[in-house]
Design an enzyme around this catalytic site. Structure first.
Site, PDB file in Angstrom:
ATOM      1  N   ASP A  18       0.855  -1.176   0.000  1.00 16.49           N
ATOM      2  CA  ASP A  18       0.000   0.000   0.000  1.00 16.49           C
ATOM      3  C   ASP A  18       0.900   1.239   0.000  1.00 16.49           C
ATOM      4  OD1 ASP A  18      -2.261   1.678   0.374  1.00 16.49           O
ATOM      5  OD2 ASP A  18      -1.982   1.609   2.541  1.00 16.49           O
ATOM      6  N   ASP A  20      -0.185   5.258   0.764  1.00 14.39           N
ATOM      7  CA  ASP A  20      -0.400   6.272   1.805  1.00 14.39           C
ATOM      8  C   ASP A  20      -0.627   5.613   3.163  1.00 14.39           C
ATOM      9  OD1 ASP A  20      -0.720   8.978   0.241  1.00 14.39           O
ATOM     10  OD2 ASP A  20      -1.806   7.461  -0.901  1.00 14.39           O
ATOM     11  N   ASP A 196      -2.138  -0.242   5.890  1.00 11.86           N
ATOM     12  CA  ASP A 196      -2.461   0.386   7.173  1.00 11.86           C
ATOM     13  C   ASP A 196      -3.944   0.586   7.429  1.00 11.86           C
ATOM     14  OD1 ASP A 196      -3.069   3.731   6.786  1.00 11.86           O
ATOM     15  OD2 ASP A 196      -2.406   2.546   5.077  1.00 11.86           O
TER      16      ASP A 196
END
Length: 269
Positions: A18, A20, A196
């Site tokens: 991932d 950001d 996240d």
């Protein structure tokens, strides 16, 4: 949860990352994010050592990812997998009814104009409403977005970190990872996924089903992930150690390791 392991000599990893909140810290305005040259060099080294089995899996659009990372050769999944570029350069994009897309865009733009403290991120085929500048507005944003989502055929609501996103129905990051795993150079390898946000939970579950390694970045609970790293800086430090474990010596273009995988500072030995 423990910190993730490093690759063993008998393992062939496929690495899914991932962007950001995982590779990069969040910014109040997603357009203000920049990728350091050292991070690009690290990812390129991993791509080479993994024989191409590295992919970015992001909520950002494909064009945004290409610009942000300097048009890399890596596989890319944009808009949570709605857009996909395979290792060999083949593209695929899920069809959306133009009328549904136009209806969604009008409705979300109107909602953004009514909600104080909310920022609109226009991804063309998807639209996100952020409240990172005014976190206290999240509850009101969620209520309004959930109500609007019931009126938008062809679209579904994807909650995230201080964001509510309207994205096309039928695709998520888990499905994107599973699709990539069906093709070279990912096929037959152990999937390793780092993310996240709530949007990454689909991928964690898919990777767990495949016997892979799922890594949550940050402290969000609950999670399907089985390992954790506390922040993007420790993600970069761990990725540098992965590169070393794969046989790529750290050079001057590598990311300086200024933290251990568990978040502590390195010590002399």
């Amino acid at each position: 949860m423990p910190a993730p392991p490093l690759p063993r000599p008998d393992q062939r990893w496929a690495l899914f990352l991932d962007v950001d909140g995982c590779l990069l810290e969040f910014a109040q305005d997603p357009a203000m994010v920049a990728v350091p040259a050292a991070l690009r060099a690290l990812l390129q080294a991993l791509y080479a050592r993994l024989d191409g089995a590295l992919a970015l899996v992001s909520g950002r659009g494909m064009a945004d990812l290409l610009q942000l990372f300097g048009h890399p050769a890596w596989a890319l999944a944009g808009l949570h997998g709605y857009q996909l570029r395979h290792h060999d350069g083949r593209h695929r994009e899920i069809a959306i009814d133009p009328a549904d897309q136009a209806r969604m865009r009008r409705a979300v733009q109107a909602l953004a104009a009514r909600l104080e403290g909310v920022q609109l991120e226009d991804k063309q085929h998807a639209m996100a409403l952020h409240c990172r500048r005014a976190p206290e507005r999240l509850a009101a944003l969620r209520i309004a977005a959930e109500a609007l989502a019931t009126e938008l055929p062809g679209y579904e609501l994807q909650p995230g970190n201080l964001v509510m996103e309207f994205k096309p129905v039928g695709m998520d990051k888990g499905r994107a990872v599973e699709e990539l795993m069906q093709h070279p150079p990912f096929a037959g390898r152990m999937p390793v996924y780092l993310g996240d946000d709530l949007t990454d939970e689909h991928a964690f579950a898919a990777v767990n089903r495949a016997g892979g390694i799922s890594v949550r970045v940050g402290w969000r609970e609950p999670s399907h992930a089985r390992f954790t790293l506390p922040s993007p800086v420790t993600v970069q430090a761990w990725l540098d150690r992965v590169r070393e474990a794969l046989g790529e010596p750290a050079g001057p273009k590598g990311v300086p390791i200024d933290a251990t995988p568990d978040g502590g500072q390195p010590t002399d030995s």
